[in-house]
Design a protein around this motif. Structure first.
Motif, PDB file in Angstrom:
ATOM      1  N   MET A 216     -32.891  -0.138  12.514  1.00  0.00           N
ATOM      2  CA  MET A 216     -33.159   0.731  13.661  1.00  0.00           C
ATOM      3  C   MET A 216     -32.042   0.631  14.684  1.00  0.00           C
ATOM      4  O   MET A 216     -31.580   1.637  15.239  1.00  0.00           O
ATOM      5  N   ALA A 217     -31.594  -0.595  14.929  1.00  0.00           N
ATOM      6  CA  ALA A 217     -30.538  -0.819  15.924  1.00  0.00           C
ATOM      7  C   ALA A 217     -29.250  -0.099  15.555  1.00  0.00           C
ATOM      8  O   ALA A 217     -28.534   0.411  16.419  1.00  0.00           O
ATOM      9  N   LYS A 218     -28.951  -0.038  14.259  1.00  0.00           N
ATOM     10  CA  LYS A 218     -27.708   0.608  13.835  1.00  0.00           C
ATOM     11  C   LYS A 218     -27.709   2.099  14.144  1.00  0.00           C
ATOM     12  O   LYS A 218     -26.668   2.672  14.478  1.00  0.00           O
ATOM     13  N   VAL A 219     -28.879   2.738  14.036  1.00  0.00           N
ATOM     14  CA  VAL A 219     -28.962   4.164  14.362  1.00  0.00           C
ATOM     15  C   VAL A 219     -28.675   4.380  15.847  1.00  0.00           C
ATOM     16  O   VAL A 219     -27.893   5.261  16.224  1.00  0.00           O
ATOM     17  N   ILE A 220     -29.307   3.568  16.701  1.00  0.00           N
ATOM     18  CA  ILE A 220     -29.090   3.685  18.145  1.00  0.00           C
ATOM     19  C   ILE A 220     -27.654   3.336  18.498  1.00  0.00           C
ATOM     20  O   ILE A 220     -26.997   4.022  19.295  1.00  0.00           O
ATOM     21  N   ASN A 221     -27.148   2.265  17.904  1.00  0.00           N
ATOM     22  CA  ASN A 221     -25.786   1.813  18.178  1.00  0.00           C
ATOM     23  C   ASN A 221     -24.751   2.842  17.727  1.00  0.00           C
ATOM     24  O   ASN A 221     -23.696   3.007  18.349  1.00  0.00           O
ATOM     25  N   CYS A 222     -25.046   3.537  16.645  1.00  0.00           N
ATOM     26  CA  CYS A 222     -24.153   4.593  16.179  1.00  0.00           C
ATOM     27  C   CYS A 222     -24.053   5.688  17.243  1.00  0.00           C
ATOM     28  O   CYS A 222     -22.965   6.209  17.533  1.00  0.00           O
ATOM     29  N   GLY A 223     -25.196   6.021  17.844  1.00  0.00           N
ATOM     30  CA  GLY A 223     -25.194   7.012  18.913  1.00  0.00           C
ATOM     31  C   GLY A 223     -24.412   6.562  20.133  1.00  0.00           C
ATOM     32  O   GLY A 223     -23.612   7.317  20.686  1.00  0.00           O
ATOM     33  N   SER A 224     -24.626   5.309  20.554  1.00  0.00           N
ATOM     34  CA  SER A 224     -23.912   4.813  21.738  1.00  0.00           C
ATOM     35  C   SER A 224     -22.412   4.707  21.479  1.00  0.00           C
ATOM     36  O   SER A 224     -21.593   5.010  22.353  1.00  0.00           O
ATOM     37  N   ASN A 225     -22.041   4.291  20.275  1.00  0.00           N
ATOM     38  CA  ASN A 225     -20.616   4.244  19.933  1.00  0.00           C
ATOM     39  C   ASN A 225     -19.992   5.633  19.974  1.00  0.00           C
ATOM     40  O   ASN A 225     -18.876   5.818  20.475  1.00  0.00           O
ATOM     41  N   LEU A 226     -20.723   6.620  19.463  1.00  0.00           N
ATOM     42  CA  LEU A 226     -20.205   7.983  19.442  1.00  0.00           C
ATOM     43  C   LEU A 226     -20.049   8.534  20.858  1.00  0.00           C
ATOM     44  O   LEU A 226     -19.051   9.191  21.172  1.00  0.00           O
ATOM     45  N   GLY A 227     -21.031   8.267  21.717  1.00  0.00           N
ATOM     46  CA  GLY A 227     -20.944   8.740  23.096  1.00  0.00           C
ATOM     47  C   GLY A 227     -19.742   8.171  23.821  1.00  0.00           C
ATOM     48  O   GLY A 227     -18.999   8.898  24.500  1.00  0.00           O
ATOM     49  N   ALA A 228     -19.530   6.857  23.685  1.00  0.00           N
ATOM     50  CA  ALA A 228     -18.371   6.227  24.316  1.00  0.00           C
ATOM     51  C   ALA A 228     -17.070   6.741  23.708  1.00  0.00           C
ATOM     52  O   ALA A 228     -16.080   6.975  24.415  1.00  0.00           O
ATOM     53  N   LEU A 229     -17.069   6.942  22.372  1.00  0.00           N
ATOM     54  CA  LEU A 229     -15.872   7.450  21.696  1.00  0.00           C
ATOM     55  C   LEU A 229     -15.484   8.828  22.225  1.00  0.00           C
ATOM     56  O   LEU A 229     -14.299   9.097  22.471  1.00  0.00           O
ATOM     57  N   LEU A 230     -16.446   9.703  22.402  1.00  0.00           N
ATOM     58  CA  LEU A 230     -16.159  11.041  22.905  1.00  0.00           C
ATOM     59  C   LEU A 230     -15.542  10.983  24.297  1.00  0.00           C
ATOM     60  O   LEU A 230     -14.608  11.736  24.604  1.00  0.00           O
TER      61      LEU A 230
END
Length: 290
Positions: A216-230
């Motif tokens: 579950m954490a990886k799904v959320i973390n993937c989103g947060s990583n993508l937001g910061a990356l953008l």
């Protein structure tokens, strides 16, 4: 750890010479790899592989990659180091999600909207880097991490056995959404231990065992990583060639880590979590007071 203020231009940092004693890089080299020499790529790729493994199991891989980047390229702008690391982290967390999803049931209707919340929160956190004195946060994070280590040690059943009474759907939705927003913002602002905090939150508040909590954490973390990356991409703080190479290495480590977590189970994740949390406390303490 990132400085609290300033958005140094990555091209300007490289023109001053990213490593002591090295000549300045051309514009294309700056944009692609920031003038990092070929010999240092092996070091960075090894660090990215190790970070992918740690991130997949319990989180905290940024504490491996970021210090390595600053050692290899001491003149690199902090935002550029963070943006380049996020490029690798997005690839690694995506690979972890795909690996976990083959074996672990996922509540996609809850997790995907939460990942979107985390992406927005992380982008806001990244934008707030220059506005907030993040030095004040580090001691707080250290105290929380120590509390996590003590809690997991004294409550060995947490994350190892499922809750006797499963949480209601409403509790799951609220917990996941709030964790995505708050911890996602933290990921954009500071970062270390994002996955660890998510895993502990899900294991403690939802009674989820560690392997499912990690998925579950990886799904959320993937989103947060993508937001910061953008955000970092939009502001020109990514070394694309270097980040792409690190992404490949990060994916390799992430797939191996996720498979080990699935194969060895919750007790393995618990032990790795304790080791990583202690390592994060030592690392942050050294950065803050060393």
């Amino acid at each position: 750890m990132r400085p609290a203020r300033g958005h140094a231009d990555p091209a300007e940092s490289a023109r001053r010479g990213l490593s002591r004693g090295r000549p300045a890089s051309s514009g294309s080299e700056v944009w692609l790899s920031g003038g990092v020499e070929i010999g240092d790529w092996a070091v960075l790729l090894t660090a990215a592989t190790a970070a992918g493994w740690v991130d997949a199991v319990v989180g905290g891989g940024g504490l491996i990659v970021l210090p390595t980047l600053f050692v290899v390229a001491p003149g690199i702008a902090p935002q550029t180091a963070l943006g380049t690391n996020k490029l690798a982290a997005v690839a690694g967390t995506s690979a972890s999600v795909l690996t976990f999803a083959r074996k672990v049931p996922m509540r996609w209707r809850v997790l995907l909207p939460a990942a979107a919340i985390a992406a927005g929160a992380a982008a806001v956190g990244a934008a707030a880097v220059s506005l907030i004195d993040r030095e004040l946060f580090v001691p707080i994070v250290m105290v929380v991490l120590v509390g996590v280590a003590v809690f997991v040690t004294l409550r060995p059943s947490i994350g190892v056995t499922l809750a006797t009474h499963p949480p209601t759907r409403r509790k799951v939705v609220l917990t996941v959404a709030l964790a995505a927003g708050l911890i996602g913002f933290y990921d954009g602002l500071l970062g270390p231990g994002t996955g660890t905090f998510l895993i502990i939150t899900f294991a403690t508040l939802l009674g989820t065992e560690f392997v499912r909590a990690a998925a579950m954490a990886k799904v959320i973390n993937c989103g947060s990583n993508l937001g910061a990356l953008l955000f970092f991409g939009a502001t020109g703080h990514i070394l694309w060639a270097l980040g792409a190479g690190m992404a490949v290495a990060n994916v390799l480590g992430a797939v191996v880590g996720a498979r080990m977590a699935l194969r060895k189970g919750a007790e393995f994740v618990r032990i790795v979590l304790l080791v990583v949390v202690i390592g994060m406390v030592i690392r942050l303490g050294w950065q803050q007071f060393g």
